[in-house]
Design a protein around this motif. Structure first.
Motif, PDB file in Angstrom:
ATOM      1  N   MET A 208      26.206  -4.450  91.401  1.00  0.00           N
ATOM      2  CA  MET A 208      27.284  -3.527  91.001  1.00  0.00           C
ATOM      3  C   MET A 208      27.867  -4.009  89.678  1.00  0.00           C
ATOM      4  O   MET A 208      27.849  -5.220  89.408  1.00  0.00           O
ATOM      5  CB  MET A 208      28.368  -3.450  92.079  1.00  0.00           C
ATOM      6  N   PRO A 209      28.376  -3.098  88.853  1.00  0.00           N
ATOM      7  CA  PRO A 209      28.981  -3.544  87.597  1.00  0.00           C
ATOM      8  C   PRO A 209      30.183  -4.452  87.878  1.00  0.00           C
ATOM      9  O   PRO A 209      30.896  -4.242  88.865  1.00  0.00           O
ATOM     10  CB  PRO A 209      29.451  -2.245  86.934  1.00  0.00           C
ATOM     11  N   ALA A 210      30.369  -5.439  87.016  1.00  0.00           N
ATOM     12  CA  ALA A 210      31.477  -6.388  87.220  1.00  0.00           C
ATOM     13  C   ALA A 210      32.823  -5.664  87.283  1.00  0.00           C
ATOM     14  O   ALA A 210      33.705  -6.025  88.068  1.00  0.00           O
ATOM     15  CB  ALA A 210      31.472  -7.421  86.096  1.00  0.00           C
ATOM     16  N   ALA A 211      32.970  -4.594  86.484  1.00  0.00           N
ATOM     17  CA  ALA A 211      34.267  -3.900  86.460  1.00  0.00           C
ATOM     18  C   ALA A 211      34.505  -3.128  87.761  1.00  0.00           C
ATOM     19  O   ALA A 211      35.647  -2.987  88.207  1.00  0.00           O
ATOM     20  CB  ALA A 211      34.324  -2.952  85.260  1.00  0.00           C
ATOM     21  N   TYR A 212      33.413  -2.645  88.370  1.00  0.00           N
ATOM     22  CA  TYR A 212      33.526  -1.955  89.670  1.00  0.00           C
ATOM     23  C   TYR A 212      34.011  -2.952  90.720  1.00  0.00           C
ATOM     24  O   TYR A 212      34.937  -2.694  91.480  1.00  0.00           O
ATOM     25  CB  TYR A 212      32.159  -1.375  90.029  1.00  0.00           C
ATOM     26  N   ARG A 213      33.378  -4.139  90.701  1.00  0.00           N
ATOM     27  CA  ARG A 213      33.759  -5.195  91.642  1.00  0.00           C
ATOM     28  C   ARG A 213      35.237  -5.572  91.455  1.00  0.00           C
ATOM     29  O   ARG A 213      36.003  -5.681  92.406  1.00  0.00           O
ATOM     30  CB  ARG A 213      32.872  -6.426  91.392  1.00  0.00           C
ATOM     31  N   LYS A 214      35.626  -5.716  90.196  1.00  0.00           N
ATOM     32  CA  LYS A 214      37.000  -6.144  89.896  1.00  0.00           C
ATOM     33  C   LYS A 214      38.014  -5.093  90.358  1.00  0.00           C
ATOM     34  O   LYS A 214      39.066  -5.422  90.920  1.00  0.00           O
ATOM     35  CB  LYS A 214      37.106  -6.378  88.379  1.00  0.00           C
ATOM     36  N   THR A 215      37.673  -3.824  90.110  1.00  0.00           N
ATOM     37  CA  THR A 215      38.581  -2.749  90.527  1.00  0.00           C
ATOM     38  C   THR A 215      38.734  -2.716  92.046  1.00  0.00           C
ATOM     39  O   THR A 215      39.823  -2.546  92.576  1.00  0.00           O
ATOM     40  CB  THR A 215      38.067  -1.387  90.008  1.00  0.00           C
ATOM     41  N   LEU A 216      37.599  -2.896  92.734  1.00  0.00           N
ATOM     42  CA  LEU A 216      37.664  -2.895  94.197  1.00  0.00           C
ATOM     43  C   LEU A 216      38.511  -4.060  94.700  1.00  0.00           C
ATOM     44  O   LEU A 216      39.337  -3.894  95.605  1.00  0.00           O
ATOM     45  CB  LEU A 216      36.259  -3.007  94.789  1.00  0.00           C
ATOM     46  N   ILE A 217      38.306  -5.227  94.115  1.00  0.00           N
ATOM     47  CA  ILE A 217      39.093  -6.390  94.564  1.00  0.00           C
ATOM     48  C   ILE A 217      40.579  -6.114  94.328  1.00  0.00           C
ATOM     49  O   ILE A 217      41.420  -6.371  95.186  1.00  0.00           O
ATOM     50  CB  ILE A 217      38.640  -7.687  93.843  1.00  0.00           C
ATOM     51  N   ARG A 218      40.895  -5.546  93.176  1.00  0.00           N
ATOM     52  CA  ARG A 218      42.296  -5.224  92.882  1.00  0.00           C
ATOM     53  C   ARG A 218      42.846  -4.269  93.939  1.00  0.00           C
ATOM     54  O   ARG A 218      43.860  -4.547  94.575  1.00  0.00           O
ATOM     55  CB  ARG A 218      42.407  -4.583  91.492  1.00  0.00           C
ATOM     56  N   GLN A 219      42.156  -3.169  94.158  1.00  0.00           N
ATOM     57  CA  GLN A 219      42.714  -2.147  95.059  1.00  0.00           C
ATOM     58  C   GLN A 219      42.722  -2.613  96.518  1.00  0.00           C
ATOM     59  O   GLN A 219      43.708  -2.458  97.221  1.00  0.00           O
ATOM     60  CB  GLN A 219      41.934  -0.825  94.933  1.00  0.00           C
ATOM     61  N   ILE A 220      41.610  -3.203  96.962  1.00  0.00           N
ATOM     62  CA  ILE A 220      41.548  -3.584  98.387  1.00  0.00           C
ATOM     63  C   ILE A 220      42.538  -4.717  98.677  1.00  0.00           C
ATOM     64  O   ILE A 220      43.209  -4.725  99.710  1.00  0.00           O
ATOM     65  CB  ILE A 220      40.119  -3.985  98.818  1.00  0.00           C
ATOM     66  N   SER A 221      42.643  -5.674  97.750  1.00  0.00           N
ATOM     67  CA  SER A 221      43.577  -6.781  98.022  1.00  0.00           C
ATOM     68  C   SER A 221      45.011  -6.268  97.995  1.00  0.00           C
ATOM     69  O   SER A 221      45.828  -6.648  98.840  1.00  0.00           O
ATOM     70  CB  SER A 221      43.368  -7.941  97.041  1.00  0.00           C
ATOM     71  N   GLN A 222      45.324  -5.349  97.079  1.00  0.00           N
ATOM     72  CA  GLN A 222      46.684  -4.806  97.047  1.00  0.00           C
ATOM     73  C   GLN A 222      46.957  -3.998  98.315  1.00  0.00           C
ATOM     74  O   GLN A 222      48.069  -4.011  98.850  1.00  0.00           O
ATOM     75  CB  GLN A 222      46.882  -3.950  95.798  1.00  0.00           C
ATOM     76  N   HIS A 223      45.933  -3.321  98.780  1.00  0.00           N
ATOM     77  CA  HIS A 223      46.076  -2.562 100.021  1.00  0.00           C
ATOM     78  C   HIS A 223      46.342  -3.525 101.188  1.00  0.00           C
ATOM     79  O   HIS A 223      47.231  -3.307 102.008  1.00  0.00           O
ATOM     80  CB  HIS A 223      44.790  -1.747 100.235  1.00  0.00           C
ATOM     81  N   ALA A 224      45.562  -4.627 101.233  1.00  0.00           N
ATOM     82  CA  ALA A 224      45.754  -5.620 102.305  1.00  0.00           C
ATOM     83  C   ALA A 224      47.159  -6.215 102.240  1.00  0.00           C
ATOM     84  O   ALA A 224      47.859  -6.313 103.266  1.00  0.00           O
ATOM     85  CB  ALA A 224      44.706  -6.725 102.176  1.00  0.00           C
ATOM     86  N   HIS A 225      47.602  -6.571 101.033  1.00  0.00           N
ATOM     87  CA  HIS A 225      48.960  -7.134 100.901  1.00  0.00           C
ATOM     88  C   HIS A 225      49.999  -6.132 101.403  1.00  0.00           C
ATOM     89  O   HIS A 225      50.994  -6.507 102.020  1.00  0.00           O
ATOM     90  CB  HIS A 225      49.279  -7.462  99.435  1.00  0.00           C
ATOM     91  N   SER A 226      49.753  -4.834 101.127  1.00  0.00           N
ATOM     92  CA  SER A 226      50.725  -3.803 101.547  1.00  0.00           C
ATOM     93  C   SER A 226      50.836  -3.760 103.068  1.00  0.00           C
ATOM     94  O   SER A 226      51.926  -3.617 103.619  1.00  0.00           O
ATOM     95  CB  SER A 226      50.294  -2.417 101.053  1.00  0.00           C
ATOM     96  N   GLU A 227      49.689  -3.869 103.734  1.00  0.00           N
ATOM     97  CA  GLU A 227      49.720  -3.824 105.203  1.00  0.00           C
ATOM     98  C   GLU A 227      50.523  -5.006 105.743  1.00  0.00           C
ATOM     99  O   GLU A 227      51.301  -4.854 106.691  1.00  0.00           O
ATOM    100  CB  GLU A 227      48.294  -3.863 105.773  1.00  0.00           C
ATOM    101  N   ILE A 228      50.321  -6.165 105.140  1.00  0.00           N
ATOM    102  CA  ILE A 228      50.993  -7.370 105.662  1.00  0.00           C
ATOM    103  C   ILE A 228      52.482  -7.353 105.297  1.00  0.00           C
ATOM    104  O   ILE A 228      53.339  -7.572 106.156  1.00  0.00           O
ATOM    105  CB  ILE A 228      50.299  -8.656 105.118  1.00  0.00           C
TER     106      ILE A 228
END
Ligand code: FAQ
Length: 337
Positions: A50-70
């Motif tokens: 996967m493109p590095a920027a795709y990976r980075k965007t996913l990490i940004r969004q999924i981690s922010q989503h996880a932090h929101s749940e917690i």
């Protein structure tokens, strides 16, 4: 204790896979395969290129989503000891525990991208990573618990059902169960609001007051207006986002107005009106200055929320140490056998 202070999204996390710059000639076939998968709706899996920027965007969004749940457990956690009945208390306890589970699924989904949970947590504590603006508002009365379930979980469902079909497999699959649970959460919130709205005058006032305070912050959950949304275009091209912020916000308004009418409560927006031509509701201007202030750390409870997460991190150090020591002991035993 893990003290790696590098940023998960900046690629500092210890396990981030190496990748050559995007579109290098050697990677043209991989890039083409990635594009083909997107076009054909075939999920991208963690082992796929996967493109590095795709990976980075996913990490940004999924981690922010996880932090929101917690972080999102904190406003409701405030009412666990104050719930009006034992039944309400056990329902709320189950809901708050569900949110912890959602955080864990999401941290796990992000970990498949090569980032560690410790690095993500440290990004949150260092304020490099965000969490949803909505959880920086206080829960002042029991009606706020109803309003959170009805409105915040309601908004979460509208935003997250499409994510069940997003392009990254582990994220999409995590969202399926999360959405089912959010649906229960939304109903329990609406059930609380129904009891209050049909109750004494004082209870009705509590319900109205909660709606007045939560309505606008809930609309802000969907993110900035489309023309200010920096990530939307690219995320939509990658199939990470399937609908724009404004489209989902509009769905929230359209879905919630009849529910408020059913409850006999008024939406605190004088400009709210049914638009026959559009077949949708028009609504008033959102205070985007307030949104920016809250996202940038200056909301009513930002300090309190981050202090709680910092305390949990510090007080959990011994658990992390113990887990590491246990893993080392097991590895030594295996090596010796
Ligand atoms: N709060 O370019 P966009 C829940 C940031 S879970 C804070 O439009 P994007 C369950 C955004 O990160 C609720 N920051 O960004 C529950 C970006 O900054 P960055 C969480 C926000 O990512 C219920 C910048 O603004 N849900 O409620 C917010 O394309 C009850 C520009 O924005 C998710 O995370 C905000 N509201 O779209 C738990 C769902 N909005 O990162 C407990 C997954 C935007 O470039 C109790 N996430 N920003 O520095 C998404 O769908 C998207 O990330 C959006 C934002 C739609 C939130």
């Amino acid at each position: 204790m893990h003290t790696n202070a590098t940023s998960a999204t900046e690629g500092g996390a210890s396990k981030m896979p190496e990748q050559a710059p995007e579109h290098s000639p050697e990677q043209a076939p991989e890039q083409a395969r990635f594009e083909r998968q997107l076009d054909q709706g075939i999920p991208i899996e963690s082992a796929d290129w996967m493109p590095a920027a795709y990976r980075k965007t996913l990490i940004r969004q999924i981690s922010q989503h996880a932090h929101s749940e917690i972080v999102g457990m904190l406003p409701e956690g405030n009412w666990l000891t104050r719930a009006p009945t034992l039944e309400r208390k056990s329902i709320l306890l189950a809901k708050v525990q569900d949110e912890a589970g959602h955080g864990l699924y999401l941290y796990s989904a992000a970990e498949t991208l090569g980032v560690t949970r410790d690095a993500m947590t440290l990004d949150l504590l260092a304020r490099r990573a965000k969490y949803s603006s909505i959880f920086n508002y206080p829960t002042l009365s029991w009606a706020d618990i109803g309003a959170i379930g009805w409105l915040v979980d309601g908004a979460a469902i509208i935003n997250q059902i499409p994510l069940c079909h997003c392009s990254y497999g582990p994220y999409a699959r995590a969202m399926v169960r999360i959405c089912k649970e959010e649906s229960f959460h939304q109903r329990q919130g609406f059930a609380i609001m129904t009891v209050l709205a049909r109750g004494t005058r004082e209870q009705q006032e509590m319900a109205q007051d909660a709606l007045n305070r939560w309505w606008w912050p809930v609309l802000m959950m969907f993110g900035p207006p489309d023309h200010e949304s920096t990530n939307s275009d690219q995320s939509m091209r990658w199939g990470i986002k399937l609908h724009s912020n404004d489209e989902l916000r509009q769905r929230m308004v359209d879905q919630t107005v009849p529910q408020a009418q059913f409850l006999g409560l008024s939406i605190p927006d004088e400009q709210l009106a049914w638009n026959e031509a559009r077949g949708r509701y028009d609504y008033g201007e959102i205070d985007w200055d307030e949104f920016r202030r809250v996202v940038n750390g200056d909301g009513p409870c930002n300090e309190e929320r981050l202090a709680a997460r910092q305390r949990a991190w510090d007080e959990g150090a011994w658990v992390r140490e113990a887990l590491k020591a246990h893993a080392q002991k097991q590895a030594t035993a295996v090596a010796a056998a």
